[in-house]
Design a protein around this motif. Sequence first.
Motif, PDB file in Angstrom:
ATOM      1  N   SER A 665       6.066  -3.857  29.298  1.00 26.22           N
ATOM      2  CA  SER A 665       5.262  -2.937  29.445  1.00 26.22           C
ATOM      3  C   SER A 665       3.723  -3.434  30.087  1.00 26.22           C
ATOM      4  O   SER A 665       3.679  -4.557  29.201  1.00 26.22           O
ATOM      5  CB  SER A 665       4.742  -1.921  28.528  1.00 26.22           C
ATOM      6  N   ARG A 666       3.082  -3.147  31.005  1.00 30.12           N
ATOM      7  CA  ARG A 666       2.071  -3.514  31.432  1.00 30.12           C
ATOM      8  C   ARG A 666       1.144  -2.328  31.807  1.00 30.12           C
ATOM      9  O   ARG A 666       1.685  -1.628  32.676  1.00 30.12           O
ATOM     10  CB  ARG A 666       2.000  -4.981  32.341  1.00 30.12           C
ATOM     11  N   GLN A 667      -0.288  -2.540  31.497  1.00 32.02           N
ATOM     12  CA  GLN A 667      -1.075  -1.508  31.748  1.00 32.02           C
ATOM     13  C   GLN A 667      -2.235  -1.965  32.271  1.00 32.02           C
ATOM     14  O   GLN A 667      -2.752  -3.002  31.799  1.00 32.02           O
ATOM     15  CB  GLN A 667      -1.362  -0.314  30.860  1.00 32.02           C
ATOM     16  N   GLY A 668      -2.938  -1.744  33.386  1.00 30.94           N
ATOM     17  CA  GLY A 668      -4.328  -2.062  34.029  1.00 30.94           C
ATOM     18  C   GLY A 668      -5.286  -1.689  33.193  1.00 30.94           C
ATOM     19  O   GLY A 668      -5.301  -1.028  32.123  1.00 30.94           O
ATOM     20  N   LYS A 669      -6.557  -2.349  33.350  1.00 27.91           N
ATOM     21  CA  LYS A 669      -7.744  -2.106  32.645  1.00 27.91           C
ATOM     22  C   LYS A 669      -8.320  -0.558  32.545  1.00 27.91           C
ATOM     23  O   LYS A 669      -7.988   0.230  33.624  1.00 27.91           O
ATOM     24  CB  LYS A 669      -8.935  -2.957  32.906  1.00 27.91           C
ATOM     25  N   VAL A 670      -8.673  -0.174  31.551  1.00 24.86           N
ATOM     26  CA  VAL A 670      -9.542   1.019  31.656  1.00 24.86           C
ATOM     27  C   VAL A 670     -10.863   1.044  31.229  1.00 24.86           C
ATOM     28  O   VAL A 670     -11.158   0.261  30.470  1.00 24.86           O
ATOM     29  CB  VAL A 670      -8.599   2.176  30.864  1.00 24.86           C
ATOM     30  N   TYR A 671     -11.902   2.239  31.500  1.00 22.05           N
ATOM     31  CA  TYR A 671     -12.885   2.203  30.801  1.00 22.05           C
ATOM     32  C   TYR A 671     -12.627   3.340  29.458  1.00 22.05           C
ATOM     33  O   TYR A 671     -11.967   3.994  29.617  1.00 22.05           O
ATOM     34  CB  TYR A 671     -14.239   2.952  31.398  1.00 22.05           C
ATOM     35  N   ASP A 672     -13.497   2.589  28.402  1.00 23.23           N
ATOM     36  CA  ASP A 672     -13.114   3.663  27.164  1.00 23.23           C
ATOM     37  C   ASP A 672     -13.823   4.911  26.686  1.00 23.23           C
ATOM     38  O   ASP A 672     -13.356   5.675  26.263  1.00 23.23           O
ATOM     39  CB  ASP A 672     -13.393   2.492  25.840  1.00 23.23           C
ATOM     40  N   SER A 673     -14.993   5.192  27.855  1.00 21.48           N
ATOM     41  CA  SER A 673     -15.471   6.407  27.800  1.00 21.48           C
ATOM     42  C   SER A 673     -16.165   6.773  29.041  1.00 21.48           C
ATOM     43  O   SER A 673     -16.247   5.948  30.105  1.00 21.48           O
ATOM     44  CB  SER A 673     -16.612   6.369  26.964  1.00 21.48           C
ATOM     45  N   LEU A 674     -16.547   7.981  29.231  1.00 18.97           N
ATOM     46  CA  LEU A 674     -17.451   8.428  30.513  1.00 18.97           C
ATOM     47  C   LEU A 674     -18.402   7.744  30.678  1.00 18.97           C
ATOM     48  O   LEU A 674     -19.027   7.148  31.666  1.00 18.97           O
ATOM     49  CB  LEU A 674     -17.802   9.960  30.405  1.00 18.97           C
ATOM     50  N   TYR A 675     -19.323   7.526  29.665  1.00 18.00           N
ATOM     51  CA  TYR A 675     -20.456   6.496  29.559  1.00 18.00           C
ATOM     52  C   TYR A 675     -20.351   5.164  30.193  1.00 18.00           C
ATOM     53  O   TYR A 675     -21.080   4.594  30.864  1.00 18.00           O
ATOM     54  CB  TYR A 675     -21.287   6.603  28.082  1.00 18.00           C
ATOM     55  N   SER A 676     -19.205   4.560  29.788  1.00 16.77           N
ATOM     56  CA  SER A 676     -18.922   3.465  30.242  1.00 16.77           C
ATOM     57  C   SER A 676     -18.800   3.295  31.522  1.00 16.77           C
ATOM     58  O   SER A 676     -18.863   2.320  32.378  1.00 16.77           O
ATOM     59  CB  SER A 676     -17.672   2.598  29.281  1.00 16.77           C
ATOM     60  N   ALA A 677     -17.889   4.212  32.052  1.00 16.44           N
ATOM     61  CA  ALA A 677     -17.203   4.256  33.346  1.00 16.44           C
ATOM     62  C   ALA A 677     -18.531   4.689  34.358  1.00 16.44           C
ATOM     63  O   ALA A 677     -18.733   3.849  35.488  1.00 16.44           O
ATOM     64  CB  ALA A 677     -16.458   5.521  33.511  1.00 16.44           C
ATOM     65  N   ILE A 678     -19.364   5.614  33.881  1.00 17.20           N
ATOM     66  CA  ILE A 678     -20.718   5.733  34.898  1.00 17.20           C
ATOM     67  C   ILE A 678     -21.415   4.479  35.050  1.00 17.20           C
ATOM     68  O   ILE A 678     -22.063   4.187  35.867  1.00 17.20           O
ATOM     69  CB  ILE A 678     -21.414   6.901  34.153  1.00 17.20           C
ATOM     70  N   ARG A 679     -21.608   3.788  33.999  1.00 19.44           N
ATOM     71  CA  ARG A 679     -22.395   2.296  33.743  1.00 19.44           C
ATOM     72  C   ARG A 679     -21.855   1.183  34.619  1.00 19.44           C
ATOM     73  O   ARG A 679     -22.197   0.310  34.511  1.00 19.44           O
ATOM     74  CB  ARG A 679     -23.153   2.326  32.476  1.00 19.44           C
ATOM     75  N   ARG A 680     -20.423   1.377  34.604  1.00 19.24           N
ATOM     76  CA  ARG A 680     -19.430   0.170  34.874  1.00 19.24           C
ATOM     77  C   ARG A 680     -19.599  -0.875  33.902  1.00 19.24           C
ATOM     78  O   ARG A 680     -19.844  -2.171  34.075  1.00 19.24           O
ATOM     79  CB  ARG A 680     -19.757  -0.149  36.284  1.00 19.24           C
ATOM     80  N   ALA A 681     -19.772  -0.317  32.490  1.00 19.09           N
ATOM     81  CA  ALA A 681     -20.309  -1.575  31.526  1.00 19.09           C
ATOM     82  C   ALA A 681     -19.067  -2.320  31.187  1.00 19.09           C
ATOM     83  O   ALA A 681     -17.926  -2.001  30.735  1.00 19.09           O
ATOM     84  CB  ALA A 681     -20.420  -0.783  30.318  1.00 19.09           C
ATOM     85  N   PRO A 682     -19.423  -3.728  31.400  1.00 19.62           N
ATOM     86  CA  PRO A 682     -18.304  -4.664  30.942  1.00 19.62           C
ATOM     87  C   PRO A 682     -17.663  -4.623  29.676  1.00 19.62           C
ATOM     88  O   PRO A 682     -16.877  -5.157  29.318  1.00 19.62           O
ATOM     89  CB  PRO A 682     -19.029  -5.971  31.451  1.00 19.62           C
ATOM     90  N   ASP A 683     -18.830  -4.314  28.732  1.00 16.96           N
ATOM     91  CA  ASP A 683     -18.476  -4.256  27.192  1.00 16.96           C
ATOM     92  C   ASP A 683     -17.786  -2.756  26.867  1.00 16.96           C
ATOM     93  O   ASP A 683     -17.167  -2.918  25.596  1.00 16.96           O
ATOM     94  CB  ASP A 683     -19.240  -4.386  26.387  1.00 16.96           C
ATOM     95  N   GLY A 684     -17.430  -1.934  27.715  1.00 15.53           N
ATOM     96  CA  GLY A 684     -16.839  -1.038  27.576  1.00 15.53           C
ATOM     97  C   GLY A 684     -15.481  -0.965  28.276  1.00 15.53           C
ATOM     98  O   GLY A 684     -14.904   0.397  28.380  1.00 15.53           O
TER      99      GLY A 684
END
Length: 760
Positions: A665-684
């Motif tokens: 199985s392989r899955q692409g990267k995801v943001y862990d929260s809406l907060y991280s997705a909005i900020r495109r935070a690399p640590d999220g």
Amino acid sequence: MAEGTHIIEEIVVTATKRESALQDVGQSISAFTGDDLERMGVKDMNDYLKATPSVTLSNFQPGRNSVVIRGISTGADEYRTDSSAAVYLDEQPMTTNSQQVDPWQVDIERIEVLPGPQGTLHGSSSQTGALRIITNKPNHQGVSGQIDGALASTRFGEPSYDLSGHINVPVADNRLALRAVAFYSKEGGYIDNVEGPDLVGQFDNSDIAEDDFNDYKVYGGRVAALWDVSDRWSVLGSVIVQNSDTAGSWSSDPHLGKFKITKFIDEFREDDWYQVAATITGDLGFAEFSATTASFDRDIAYEWDNTLYEQYNAYAKPGTLYDRRYMIGRQFNDQQQERFSQEVRLTSTTASRLQWMIGGFYEDVFDKWLYGTKVDGFTDTPGWEVANQYAYAYYANYDNIQYPLAPTDVTYSNEFRRKVKQLAFFGEVTYSLTDDWDITGGTRWFEYDRNEFDRNQWPEGLPPLDHIAEDGAYSADGKESDVALKFGTRYHIDNERMVYFIFSQGFRLGGHNSQRAAATGLVPLRYDSDRLNNFEAGLKSTWFDRRMQLNLSAFFMEWTDIQIDNAGGVDEVWWLRGNTNGDTAETKGVELYWAAQLSESFTLEGSLFAADPQFTSDFTTINGDEITDGTVMPISPKYKIWLAAEYTFYEFMGRGDLWVRVDFSRQGKVYDSLYSAIRRAPDGVIPAWSYSNLQAGIEFYNNWNMTLSVWNLFDQRIINWIDDGYNDQASALGDPRFRDLLTYDKPRTIGISVTKWFGS
């Protein structure tokens, strides 16, 4: 596949609430039979969803599961909005956001994953799709059963063991059949609670430091009875019980190393539930009558380390209610969930161009929790003195204030109760225009009545100072109705190939925020249902005399009036809880499944999911977070791949059939929260991951099986979740630990299992 055959076996599903061959259903479906699950070594949701193309799972620890289908999500850690994906156990919805029920996979007939809105037949919370877990039922074919035992060893961890079994017994001249299942499993830990000091050097955790401290136990069973009252009528009843206990933490501290963390209390989580259900089925000649009544009860209790929060507040806010002298803190929750559901339906059975189904559904849901924080010895801290000063200042004017406050260790409490009653009527009609072409229309009318109560006290016995008169409580209620629609068409090119198109709608119930919250002007008094429109076209086909199967679907989904959970408060309005409606989002993509029976011995299969899930408008949350057009939705990978190969050596050494299976199985990267997705935070960002399993087994001719399994074959460090909740506290006090804590999938585990089956 049995020896001597060379075709892909047909799977019968009940996704449309009537039995149909999977290849004849005009929508995308992933299905695993009981034999598939046993070959894959599946025990829980984390196992089988890795092999499901359109589903993403956030798994914080056993029992804390959040399911996202086709990337439609605003986050995995929301507790006050309804789930967008439904989970069914047999005929009852058991959906819970962020804590989806995870029945242990013993004696399971089938798992069906239905991506795309299922609102007309499966109702609220099947907005993005439904996951259906279907147990094996009693039968009259004779006495039969199975006993399974397994041992396993995890790298860096303790051993695990598992014991389960079932038996089927027909009685009373084959008018009655009984089936009983029991299981007990203990999974050894692999996270070390490393000895270390607290944030300010007051104490350490030497008294509870321990290697491999994250143990998980699950045990339970079920009993089912099938009574054929006559040749036309039958009654099926069942009781299912499952208890699970976790000890320790599943998080790792990157500063300490993989599978290491420092905790100052013995954390635990208990999750106990049972379901009682009865189904009456009757043949009316022109239609089948079915009535299912089910009741579900779940109790969850946990206690987690909150020391970092307490110590930071004592440092940052001395002389206030927060000042608790750097002591050990705990988060706790006692939660109860109750569901009662009743569904009645009539399904046509006559040979006719017109096929139909009508039904009614009623559900009564009750959730409550008592959540809070506590500090042992709180009454000896400055915070307790400050609390009593407030109580003294206000108790003369308010009947609900006691002075002095009753002694307590509870520094904050939140009591929450929610009742939702739902009534729905649904129908679906299919008409065959020709022998090869049919059209389907469906609708569901629903009405709900929602009531919520919420009370905050800080500490226990003292309401928030700006809400003393109401004892820190507020409530919200409201009633609303709406309609969901479905339209589909199928065309059979020939006996082996079918194309289809479907439009379907999914929804989540709306509701009311409290008058107190609405008075702030930050959230509305009422928030609306959100709706998902799905357009899907596909091909289902078999080739080369049923030696190859190829299914392809393309979809476009538009999400409107998105419900946003605002549970974090704003500025000084820390108590604010409320839902709002955002704007729009969409995703478009493809799903591909294929299987090839290359010979009597060799099978290949695989699936691919690819999508582009994103918000498509600009809107701002009450916290000031600006979601812009093109922002990627959280917990939403752009691709997911699954591949499997199996080879069987028949009559191996004259003793049985030897088989070897490998899957990837392989899955692409995801943001862990809406907060991280909005900020495109690399640590999220949860990185892309790959995962492989290897199984080899022999089915002896004397009804014994033996299987060797290697899960996480290449010992990959797969991150399931990132917890940044203590980053600010650790930074403020200059401690390099406790930042971006990572939850990993289990390291490589090697196990051996033995199965004995008997009877017909």
